[in-house]
Scaffold this motif. Structure first.
Motif, PDB file in Angstrom:
ATOM      1  N   THR A   1     -35.316 -35.059  14.729  1.00 46.18           N
ATOM      2  CA  THR A   1     -35.360 -34.063  13.643  1.00 46.18           C
ATOM      3  C   THR A   1     -36.229 -32.838  13.943  1.00 46.18           C
ATOM      4  O   THR A   1     -36.056 -31.806  13.306  1.00 46.18           O
ATOM      5  N   HIS A   2     -37.192 -32.965  14.858  1.00 43.17           N
ATOM      6  CA  HIS A   2     -38.177 -31.900  15.066  1.00 43.17           C
ATOM      7  C   HIS A   2     -38.285 -31.476  16.535  1.00 43.17           C
ATOM      8  O   HIS A   2     -38.021 -32.271  17.443  1.00 43.17           O
ATOM      9  N   PHE A   3     -38.690 -30.223  16.700  1.00 41.21           N
ATOM     10  CA  PHE A   3     -39.009 -29.699  18.030  1.00 41.21           C
ATOM     11  C   PHE A   3     -40.514 -29.501  18.142  1.00 41.21           C
ATOM     12  O   PHE A   3     -41.198 -29.220  17.148  1.00 41.21           O
ATOM     13  N   LEU A   4     -40.997 -29.611  19.378  1.00 40.34           N
ATOM     14  CA  LEU A   4     -42.374 -29.217  19.676  1.00 40.34           C
ATOM     15  C   LEU A   4     -42.294 -28.543  21.038  1.00 40.34           C
ATOM     16  O   LEU A   4     -41.740 -29.099  21.979  1.00 40.34           O
ATOM     17  N   GLN A   5     -42.798 -27.303  21.106  1.00 39.98           N
ATOM     18  CA  GLN A   5     -42.635 -26.566  22.363  1.00 39.98           C
ATOM     19  C   GLN A   5     -43.967 -25.982  22.828  1.00 39.98           C
ATOM     20  O   GLN A   5     -44.764 -25.503  22.019  1.00 39.98           O
ATOM     21  N   VAL A   6     -44.172 -26.048  24.135  1.00 30.69           N
ATOM     22  CA  VAL A   6     -45.322 -25.407  24.774  1.00 30.69           C
ATOM     23  C   VAL A   6     -44.776 -24.256  25.618  1.00 30.69           C
ATOM     24  O   VAL A   6     -43.865 -24.465  26.418  1.00 30.69           O
ATOM     25  N   LEU A   7     -45.317 -23.050  25.407  1.00 32.42           N
ATOM     26  CA  LEU A   7     -44.914 -21.871  26.183  1.00 32.42           C
ATOM     27  C   LEU A   7     -46.134 -21.355  26.923  1.00 32.42           C
ATOM     28  O   LEU A   7     -47.200 -21.173  26.315  1.00 32.42           O
ATOM     29  N   GLU A   8     -45.984 -21.090  28.216  1.00 31.55           N
ATOM     30  CA  GLU A   8     -47.088 -20.542  29.018  1.00 31.55           C
ATOM     31  C   GLU A   8     -46.638 -19.275  29.718  1.00 31.55           C
ATOM     32  O   GLU A   8     -45.514 -19.230  30.234  1.00 31.55           O
ATOM     33  N   GLY A   9     -47.500 -18.297  29.786  1.00 32.62           N
ATOM     34  CA  GLY A   9     -47.177 -17.055  30.487  1.00 32.62           C
ATOM     35  C   GLY A   9     -48.149 -15.960  30.099  1.00 32.62           C
ATOM     36  O   GLY A   9     -49.251 -16.244  29.613  1.00 32.62           O
ATOM     37  N   SER A  10     -47.727 -14.706  30.288  1.00 34.61           N
ATOM     38  CA  SER A  10     -48.600 -13.592  29.921  1.00 34.61           C
ATOM     39  C   SER A  10     -48.689 -13.491  28.396  1.00 34.61           C
ATOM     40  O   SER A  10     -47.815 -14.017  27.685  1.00 34.61           O
ATOM     41  N   PHE A  11     -49.696 -12.793  27.902  1.00 36.75           N
ATOM     42  CA  PHE A  11     -49.855 -12.611  26.449  1.00 36.75           C
ATOM     43  C   PHE A  11     -48.585 -12.000  25.862  1.00 36.75           C
ATOM     44  O   PHE A  11     -48.026 -12.508  24.892  1.00 36.75           O
ATOM     45  N   GLU A  12     -48.115 -10.899  26.496  1.00 35.06           N
ATOM     46  CA  GLU A  12     -46.942 -10.192  25.968  1.00 35.06           C
ATOM     47  C   GLU A  12     -45.690 -11.065  26.056  1.00 35.06           C
ATOM     48  O   GLU A  12     -44.874 -11.098  25.127  1.00 35.06           O
ATOM     49  N   GLY A  13     -45.539 -11.753  27.196  1.00 35.67           N
ATOM     50  CA  GLY A  13     -44.344 -12.576  27.426  1.00 35.67           C
ATOM     51  C   GLY A  13     -44.237 -13.711  26.418  1.00 35.67           C
ATOM     52  O   GLY A  13     -43.180 -13.936  25.822  1.00 35.67           O
ATOM     53  N   VAL A  14     -45.347 -14.419  26.223  1.00 37.38           N
ATOM     54  CA  VAL A  14     -45.344 -15.562  25.307  1.00 37.38           C
ATOM     55  C   VAL A  14     -45.163 -15.073  23.870  1.00 37.38           C
ATOM     56  O   VAL A  14     -44.385 -15.633  23.089  1.00 37.38           O
ATOM     57  N   ASN A  15     -45.854 -13.989  23.536  1.00 35.59           N
ATOM     58  CA  ASN A  15     -45.782 -13.436  22.186  1.00 35.59           C
ATOM     59  C   ASN A  15     -44.352 -13.010  21.839  1.00 35.59           C
ATOM     60  O   ASN A  15     -43.823 -13.357  20.778  1.00 35.59           O
ATOM     61  N   ALA A  16     -43.712 -12.288  22.771  1.00 38.22           N
ATOM     62  CA  ALA A  16     -42.351 -11.790  22.519  1.00 38.22           C
ATOM     63  C   ALA A  16     -41.365 -12.952  22.395  1.00 38.22           C
ATOM     64  O   ALA A  16     -40.497 -12.960  21.514  1.00 38.22           O
ATOM     65  N   LEU A  17     -41.518 -13.955  23.263  1.00 40.18           N
ATOM     66  CA  LEU A  17     -40.592 -15.092  23.201  1.00 40.18           C
ATOM     67  C   LEU A  17     -40.785 -15.860  21.900  1.00 40.18           C
ATOM     68  O   LEU A  17     -39.818 -16.240  21.238  1.00 40.18           O
ATOM     69  N   TYR A  18     -42.033 -16.074  21.510  1.00 40.10           N
ATOM     70  CA  TYR A  18     -42.299 -16.796  20.264  1.00 40.10           C
ATOM     71  C   TYR A  18     -41.658 -16.068  19.078  1.00 40.10           C
ATOM     72  O   TYR A  18     -41.038 -16.701  18.216  1.00 40.10           O
ATOM     73  N   CYS A  19     -41.771 -14.750  19.058  1.00 37.63           N
ATOM     74  CA  CYS A  19     -41.177 -13.963  17.966  1.00 37.63           C
ATOM     75  C   CYS A  19     -39.659 -14.145  17.933  1.00 37.63           C
ATOM     76  O   CYS A  19     -39.064 -14.245  16.855  1.00 37.63           O
ATOM     77  N   ALA A  20     -39.023 -14.217  19.116  1.00 36.19           N
ATOM     78  CA  ALA A  20     -37.564 -14.431  19.178  1.00 36.19           C
ATOM     79  C   ALA A  20     -37.222 -15.840  18.706  1.00 36.19           C
ATOM     80  O   ALA A  20     -36.270 -16.042  17.944  1.00 36.19           O
ATOM     81  N   ILE A  21     -38.012 -16.822  19.133  1.00 42.86           N
ATOM     82  CA  ILE A  21     -37.739 -18.221  18.782  1.00 42.86           C
ATOM     83  C   ILE A  21     -37.883 -18.437  17.273  1.00 42.86           C
ATOM     84  O   ILE A  21     -37.081 -19.138  16.659  1.00 42.86           O
ATOM     85  N   VAL A  22     -38.889 -17.802  16.679  1.00 48.37           N
ATOM     86  CA  VAL A  22     -39.129 -17.956  15.234  1.00 48.37           C
ATOM     87  C   VAL A  22     -37.908 -17.492  14.433  1.00 48.37           C
ATOM     88  O   VAL A  22     -37.592 -18.038  13.381  1.00 48.37           O
ATOM     89  N   ARG A  23     -37.202 -16.474  14.961  1.00 48.56           N
ATOM     90  CA  ARG A  23     -36.034 -15.936  14.247  1.00 48.56           C
ATOM     91  C   ARG A  23     -34.762 -16.746  14.484  1.00 48.56           C
ATOM     92  O   ARG A  23     -33.727 -16.471  13.903  1.00 48.56           O
TER      93      ARG A  23
END
Ligand SMILES: Cc1cc2nc3c(=O)[nH]c(=O)nc-3n(C[C@H](O)[C@H](O)[C@H](O)COP(=O)(O)O)c2cc1C
Length: 139
Positions: A44-66
């Protein structure tokens, strides 16, 4: 180097086909963006760890949230780290529904259970400990 961890609830029940579909698009994009990490999925649930540059991780997280495939997204942590934990993993999928009974029972006993499934932790150190337990039993 930055590490971000979040968890979310899937709109559809999760099976390996859904996880594979996400991983397929993720891997190529993550390599391009210098992102590594792990995607854990219960039924039922996801749990994700993202590693990378500040900008890279931030931008990907914003896309994933949507992404409409999940909701109830909860940020667990976003912090500056010395090094990657998942070097070489452009995104490694782990379906908890594929685990053997013994490992599933052990994870539920250690981290808690919800509706007969492993409950994903709310704290970074517990998330990393859980992934470590899974990796250890995988090898
Ligand atoms: C649980 C979950 C995890 C995801 N992880 C990633 C990921 O690691 N990398 C990625 O590029 N897309 C990931 N996606 C897909 C993104 O949300 C998005 O669909 C994808 O980046 C394509 O975006 P674009 O159309 O803006 O290129 C994930 C989606 C979900 C639901």
């Amino acid at each position: 180097m930055y590490r971000l961890i979040y968890k979310s609830r899937s709109i559809e029940p999760i099976d390996w086909d859904l996880v594979s579909a996400i991983l397929e698009t993720s891997k190529a994009q993550n390599v391009e963006r210098g992102i590594t990490g792990v995607l854990l999925a219960s039924g039922t649930h996801f749990l994700q760890v993202l590693e990378g540059s500040f900008e890279g991780v931030n931008a990907l997280y914003c896309a994933i949230v949507r992404d409409p495939r999940h909701d109830e997204i909860q940020l667990v942590s976003f912090s500056c780290v010395e090094e990657r934990l998942f070097e070489g993993w452009a995104m490694h999928g782990l379906g908890l529904f594929n685990f053997n009974h013994e490992l599933a029972q052990q994870l539920m006993a250690t981290y808690g259970e919800r509706d007969g499934e492993v409950r994903f932790p709310n704290q970074e150190w517990q998330v990393l400990a859980m992934i470590n337990d899974i990796r250890r039993s995988d090898t």
